[in-house]
Design an enzyme around this catalytic site. Structure first.
Site, PDB file in Angstrom:
ATOM      1  N   LYS A 193      50.528  60.877  58.312  1.00  6.84           N
ATOM      2  CA  LYS A 193      50.159  61.828  59.365  1.00  6.84           C
ATOM      3  C   LYS A 193      49.637  61.050  60.559  1.00  6.84           C
ATOM      4  CE  LYS A 193      46.736  64.001  61.089  1.00  6.84           C
ATOM      5  NZ  LYS A 193      47.152  64.149  62.498  1.00  6.84           N
ATOM      6  N   GLU A 268      39.126  52.672  56.955  1.00  8.89           N
ATOM      7  CA  GLU A 268      38.902  51.748  58.068  1.00  8.89           C
ATOM      8  C   GLU A 268      38.292  52.565  59.190  1.00  8.89           C
ATOM      9  OE1 GLU A 268      39.144  48.613  57.901  1.00  8.89           O
ATOM     10  OE2 GLU A 268      40.726  48.073  56.494  1.00  8.89           O
ATOM     11  N   CYS A 302      38.609  49.468  67.296  1.00  9.09           N
ATOM     12  CA  CYS A 302      37.557  49.672  66.302  1.00  9.09           C
ATOM     13  C   CYS A 302      36.633  48.462  66.254  1.00  9.09           C
ATOM     14  CB  CYS A 302      38.186  49.890  64.939  1.00  9.09           C
ATOM     15  SG  CYS A 302      39.402  48.648  64.519  1.00  9.09           S
TER      16      CYS A 302
HETATM   17  P1  NAP Z   1      39.645  60.563  64.217  1.00 10.09           P
HETATM   18  O1  NAP Z   1      39.314  61.625  65.182  1.00 10.09           O
HETATM   19  O2  NAP Z   1      38.760  60.332  63.070  1.00 10.09           O
HETATM   20  O3  NAP Z   1      41.141  60.861  63.724  1.00 10.09           O
HETATM   21  C1  NAP Z   1      41.833  60.010  62.871  1.00 10.09           C
HETATM   22  C2  NAP Z   1      42.914  60.774  62.152  1.00 10.09           C
HETATM   23  O4  NAP Z   1      42.329  61.730  61.267  1.00 10.09           O
HETATM   24  C3  NAP Z   1      43.823  61.578  63.086  1.00 10.09           C
HETATM   25  O5  NAP Z   1      45.140  61.501  62.603  1.00 10.09           O
HETATM   26  C4  NAP Z   1      43.270  62.973  62.933  1.00 10.09           C
HETATM   27  O6  NAP Z   1      44.204  63.992  63.244  1.00 10.09           O
HETATM   28  C5  NAP Z   1      42.936  62.984  61.463  1.00 10.09           C
HETATM   29  N1  NAP Z   1      42.023  64.049  61.034  1.00 10.09           N
HETATM   30  C6  NAP Z   1      41.147  64.772  61.777  1.00 10.09           C
HETATM   31  N2  NAP Z   1      40.493  65.653  60.987  1.00 10.09           N
HETATM   32  C7  NAP Z   1      40.955  65.496  59.716  1.00 10.09           C
HETATM   33  C8  NAP Z   1      40.678  66.125  58.462  1.00 10.09           C
HETATM   34  N3  NAP Z   1      39.771  67.102  58.339  1.00 10.09           N
HETATM   35  N4  NAP Z   1      41.342  65.704  57.368  1.00 10.09           N
HETATM   36  C9  NAP Z   1      42.255  64.706  57.453  1.00 10.09           C
HETATM   37  N5  NAP Z   1      42.570  64.094  58.619  1.00 10.09           N
HETATM   38  C10 NAP Z   1      41.929  64.473  59.746  1.00 10.09           C
HETATM   39  O7  NAP Z   1      39.748  59.134  64.914  1.00 10.09           O
HETATM   40  P2  NAP Z   1      40.451  58.807  66.287  1.00 10.09           P
HETATM   41  O8  NAP Z   1      39.659  59.489  67.335  1.00 10.09           O
HETATM   42  O9  NAP Z   1      41.886  59.072  66.186  1.00 10.09           O
HETATM   43  O10 NAP Z   1      40.292  57.206  66.352  1.00 10.09           O
HETATM   44  C11 NAP Z   1      39.136  56.584  66.823  1.00 10.09           C
HETATM   45  C12 NAP Z   1      38.269  56.083  65.705  1.00 10.09           C
HETATM   46  O11 NAP Z   1      39.025  55.303  64.793  1.00 10.09           O
HETATM   47  C13 NAP Z   1      37.168  55.165  66.150  1.00 10.09           C
HETATM   48  O12 NAP Z   1      35.968  55.503  65.511  1.00 10.09           O
HETATM   49  C14 NAP Z   1      37.617  53.786  65.698  1.00 10.09           C
HETATM   50  O13 NAP Z   1      36.603  52.860  65.497  1.00 10.09           O
HETATM   51  C15 NAP Z   1      38.340  54.099  64.458  1.00 10.09           C
HETATM   52  N6  NAP Z   1      39.291  53.036  64.129  1.00 10.09           N
HETATM   53  C16 NAP Z   1      39.008  52.178  63.097  1.00 10.09           C
HETATM   54  C17 NAP Z   1      39.864  51.127  62.786  1.00 10.09           C
HETATM   55  C18 NAP Z   1      39.570  50.174  61.677  1.00 10.09           C
HETATM   56  O14 NAP Z   1      40.473  49.467  61.248  1.00 10.09           O
HETATM   57  N7  NAP Z   1      38.367  50.115  61.163  1.00 10.09           N
HETATM   58  C19 NAP Z   1      41.013  50.964  63.543  1.00 10.09           C
HETATM   59  C20 NAP Z   1      41.271  51.851  64.579  1.00 10.09           C
HETATM   60  C21 NAP Z   1      40.404  52.886  64.862  1.00 10.09           C
HETATM   61  P3  NAP Z   1      44.261  64.633  64.738  1.00 10.09           P
HETATM   62  O15 NAP Z   1      44.764  63.578  65.625  1.00 10.09           O
HETATM   63  O16 NAP Z   1      45.198  65.759  64.570  1.00 10.09           O
HETATM   64  O17 NAP Z   1      42.864  65.046  65.078  1.00 10.09           O
END
Ligand code: NAP
Ligand code: MG
Length: 499
Positions: A193, A268, A302
């Site tokens: 997804k 992650e 991240c």
């Molecule tokens: P996010 O809002 O947490 O979303 C990540 C994914 O989860 C999206 O595909 C989102 O779908 C989905 N999602 C949302 N609600 C969900 C639920 N209830 N159940 C299952 N999936 C759900 O994160 P983001 O804003 O895309 O990315 C930014 C964050 O990612 C930052 O905090 C960053 O640090 C972190 N990140 C971490 C790493 C690492 O390797 N540690 C790498 C990259 C990014 P939708 O798009 O439809 O909302």
């Protein structure tokens, strides 16, 4: 007054490259299809805030159909009994397909995310390298025999079954493939997804997987809302593991959901990574490393080195150097030849980052450079924020504690190593840490003391498919990349035979 970044001198928006031909349907069981209710959702170019294309918006029903397809593909002898060397070859063919359409992938990634073309090209190169790396261990991952008197004992390393991958928008394809490549190499099936803002490269990747010859249903993609599609995939009884890359808030919720079905998780999550600069560092190199470590991908990393902890003896030199670095960085739509920093991914996300700039003002942080949205020239229509640095920040400030996920560096100074370590570890996150010093003993000592999954010495945040990537503390659970990733996508069975 806003700093005169290079951007503002340029006025004309150069024409963007045409959007490459790209599938827009859900990809389930080897075929593209509409959402069960026919709904679609727009993908927007964040450098212009103009819609690019409509993509099928999956539903819970579609998510269940994808899991069923992946489950059937897992049970199908064509995949289940496939020689592991052949699986490796399929991954190599997939890498070839990605290279064949390299420019299409890069342009789609740039246009849906807002990053620069050279950043997008770097991402797609990493994707191909990740597939090639995982292909190499497909036929070298196997069980062991264990010597027990009077018995023949051995282990089998088995695939898990259906693996679900929930991806973020900052490195859309790269971070998806980081989990998908080992999962496929080791005989699992996949449902991906992608993030709702950035589904395009995942859909093109599905087309590439089919062209490479993966059996139908082995790889499926369901774009759609996280709360509906993501949640259905995570909680589905046939889902064996969940690889989630995204925010800590959503990740915690996903882990809770997965726990109810006792599913494996790889998490992650976020970061607020420290960079510690000692007085004996090569300051010019440090400035470049720190600058790219926070302004690359417009800070939407991240593991961005987002907290600078600099020794008081060299802080003036480092601050001056960073001010110059930031003000020379050309922000522009990614296809501009001289673009060195692109836009933020979405208007909503830009508002979040602007909220942090407001809080910095309220908390009395000292603004060294930047601090505003860019509203002129080639950046006028997009979601651009100036490369920003705050100095004299304190650990009680919101901008020090929370992940901003934009081009915003917060800095403070320290007097001795103990204080430097204490400040570096003053975070709920533990993803990455940078150390700049020429003293080799100190470098190793610091590597040992920084409480993070990755430490770089005299380098910015950089990673390779063969080096492990893991978050400590609230930055995550589990390890991706490297040979360690194999443990996330296999299970160990023990067989005891009495002689
Ligand atoms: P996010 O809002 O947490 O979303 C990540 C994914 O989860 C999206 O595909 C989102 O779908 C989905 N999602 C949302 N609600 C969900 C639920 N209830 N159940 C299952 N999936 C759900 O994160 P983001 O804003 O895309 O990315 C930014 C964050 O990612 C930052 O905090 C960053 O640090 C972190 N990140 C971490 C790493 C690492 O390797 N540690 C790498 C990259 C990014 P939708 O798009 O439809 O909302
Ligand atoms: Mg989000």
């Amino acid at each position: 007054m806003a700093q005169a970044t290079r951007t503002e001198k340029k006025d004309a928006i150069q024409a963007p490259p045409e959007l490459p031909q790209c599938p827009t349907g859900l990809f389930i069981g080897g075929a593209s299809r509409e959402a069960s209710n026919g709904a679609t959702s727009p993908v927007v170019d964040p450098a212009l805030n103009e819609p690019l294309v409509e993509v099928a918006k999956g539903t819970a029903e579609d998510a269940r159909a994808a899991i069923d397809a992946a489950q059937q593909a897992f049970e199908n002898p064509e995949w289940r009994n496939m020689d592991s060397a052949k699986r490796g070859k399929l991954l190599l063919k997939l890498a070839d397909q990605v290279k064949k359409r390299f420019n299409d992938f890069a342009v789609l990634e740039m246009r849906q995310n807002g990053k620069t073309m050279r950043e997008a090209q770097g991402d797609i190169g990493f994707v191909a390298n990740t597939l090639t790396y995982a292909a190499g261990y497909a036929d070298k991952t196997h069980g062991q025999t264990i010597d027990i008197p009077g018995r023949f004992n051995y282990t089998l390393r088995e695939p898990l079954g259906v693996t679900v991958h929930v991806a973020p928008w900052n490195y859309p394809l790269l971070l998806s493939v980081r989990g998908i490549a080992p999962a496929l190499a080791l005989g699992n099936t996949v449902v991906l997804k992608p993030a709702s803002w950035t589904p395009l490269t995942s859909l093109l990747f599905a087309e590439a997987a089919q062209a490479a010859g993966f059996p139908d249903g082995v790889f499926n993609v369901v774009p759609g809302p996280g709360g509906e599609v993501g949640e259905t995939l995570v909680t589905h009884p046939k889902t064996e593991s969940v690889t989630f890359t995204g925010s800590c808030t959503v990740g915690t919720h996903v882990m809770e959901q997965a726990a109810k079905g006792v599913k494996r998780t790889v998490m992650e999550l976020g970061g607020k990574s420290p960079v510690v600069v000692f007085p004996d560092a090569d300051i010019d190199k440090a400035i470049k490393g720190i600058g790219w470590g926070i302004f690359a991908n417009a800070g939407q990393m991240c593991w961005a080195g987002s907290r600078l902890i600099v020794h008081e003896d060299v802080k003036d030199d480092v601050y001056n150097g960073l001010k110059t670095f930031a003000e020379r960085l050309t922000a522009a739509p990614g296809w501009h030849e001289d673009a060195r920093m692109g836009s933020l991914v979405h208007k909503d996300h830009m508002k979040t980052v602007e909220g942090f700039l407001e809080s910095a003002k309220e908390d009395g942080a000292n603004l060294l450079t930047g601090g505003h949205r860019i509203t002129e020239g080639a950046c006028a229509k997009g979601n651009f924020i100036e490369p920003t640095v705050y100095t004299d920040t304190t650990p009680d400030m919101k901008i020090w504690q929370e992940e901003i996920f934009g081009p915003v560096l917060v800095a403070t100074s320290f007097a001795d190593e103990e204080e430097g370590v204490r400040l570096a570890n003053d975070s709920t996150f533990g993803l990455w840490g940078g150390v700049w010093t020429r003293d080799i003993s100190r470098a190793h000592h610091m590597a040992n003391r920084i409480d993070a999954g990755m430490v770089a010495i005299n380098d910015g945040p950089i990673t390779f498919p063969q080096t492990p990537f893991s978050g400590f503390k609230q930055s995550g659970v589990g390890t991706e990349q490297g040979l360690y990733a194999r443990d996330q996508y296999t299970r160990v069975k023990n067989v005891m035979l009495r002689l």
